[in-house]
Design a protein around this motif. Sequence first.
Motif, mmCIF file in Angstrom:
data_model
loop_
_atom_site.group_PDB
_atom_site.id
_atom_site.type_symbol
_atom_site.label_atom_id
_atom_site.label_comp_id
_atom_site.label_asym_id
_atom_site.label_seq_id
_atom_site.Cartn_x
_atom_site.Cartn_y
_atom_site.Cartn_z
ATOM 1 N N ASP A 151 0.870 -1.174 0.000
ATOM 2 C CA ASP A 151 0.000 0.000 0.000
ATOM 3 C C ASP A 151 0.906 1.223 0.000
ATOM 4 O OD1 ASP A 151 -1.714 2.157 0.555
ATOM 5 O OD2 ASP A 151 -3.112 0.879 1.642
ATOM 6 N N GLY A 152 1.134 1.770 -1.198
ATOM 7 C CA GLY A 152 2.105 2.846 -1.321
ATOM 8 C C GLY A 152 3.482 2.334 -0.976
ATOM 9 N N ASN A 153 4.198 3.065 -0.128
ATOM 10 C CA ASN A 153 5.540 2.618 0.260
ATOM 11 C C ASN A 153 5.545 1.949 1.630
ATOM 12 O OD1 ASN A 153 4.949 5.058 1.474
ATOM 13 N ND2 ASN A 153 7.031 5.867 1.337
ATOM 14 N N VAL A 154 4.409 1.335 1.981
ATOM 15 C CA VAL A 154 4.315 0.465 3.155
ATOM 16 C C VAL A 154 3.890 -0.921 2.669
ATOM 17 C CG1 VAL A 154 3.127 0.007 5.323
ATOM 18 C CG2 VAL A 154 3.765 2.343 4.736
ATOM 19 N N VAL A 155 4.697 -1.938 2.982
ATOM 20 C CA VAL A 155 4.415 -3.302 2.531
ATOM 21 C C VAL A 155 4.457 -4.219 3.748
ATOM 22 C CG1 VAL A 155 4.983 -5.110 0.869
ATOM 23 C CG2 VAL A 155 5.645 -2.749 0.390
#
Length: 306
Positions: A151-155
């Motif tokens: 999710d965006g730059n959070v994985v």
Amino acid sequence: MRTVVFLLVPGLHLLDLAGPAQVFSTAADLGLGYEVRYVSGREDVPTAQGVTLRAGTAWPDTSPDDLVVVPGWRSGGEVPLRVLTPGQASGLAAHHAAGGTVASVCSGAFALGEAGLLDGRSCTTHHALQHLLARRWPRARVVPDVLYVPDGNVVTSAGIASGIDLALYLVTVWHGPSAAASIAREMVVYARRNGDEPQASAMLRHRGHLVDAVHRVQDRIDARFGDRLLLSELASDAGVGERTLSRAFVAATGLTPLRYQQRLRVERAEHLIGTGETVEAAARAVGFQDARMLRRLRSRPGAADL
């Protein structure tokens, strides 16, 4: 050079750390430009498996190109309200705010929650902790029964071995599927698993073999199943003749290359239809010229296994 920083919490699971660390270490060996570093609140870090690790204690300087990963730890079904120091939580938040990527394996998702990175985001964790994560961070959208969720730059990823899948996904994003496939082969990881695909997906059902040439062709089909793929091109990728490839592919998977491609197309189309797409739109999205072939394949006996 991309730096990958592993933030180690006491009691961490070795495979949560070792799996993704091996991926990025192998990427470095293949010349992709990675430096792997380890940081913790203490120099000696006990693990759930009884081995003590050594890590630096100073939060490293990072750039937006870098990655910070939080491996999971033994929880026993419960997770303390705080597992990070204030400096670690602010370091994670600052790295993310600067545009850097932050990832977690298993219970590491709770550390991302502490840092304020799960609010309003889709995420996942180990199946035994999903309900707790949802209660702890009610503004997060916890996705059950998947391997990883970007999710965006959070994985975030599920339990233990799924950290390997998460790391291979990031390599694919940054370097392409060919690089990820090369790393997977080097690690003898033959199931290149997608985060949003269930364990029973076609990509997994036909990966339980050790024929490297067939895996290379499957990698090509997996990445381009919506394209028109000639048998001659696939055979060239595998370094064998067309008849040799056809025989080897059937022997390894029980399918011809075309049939395998069709299964991937139908499976993806079913997913699109389930999310509200029309049959016609789903057919075009997966590479069929019109919906007739898709309808024909879906109506065959045993279509649910496609």
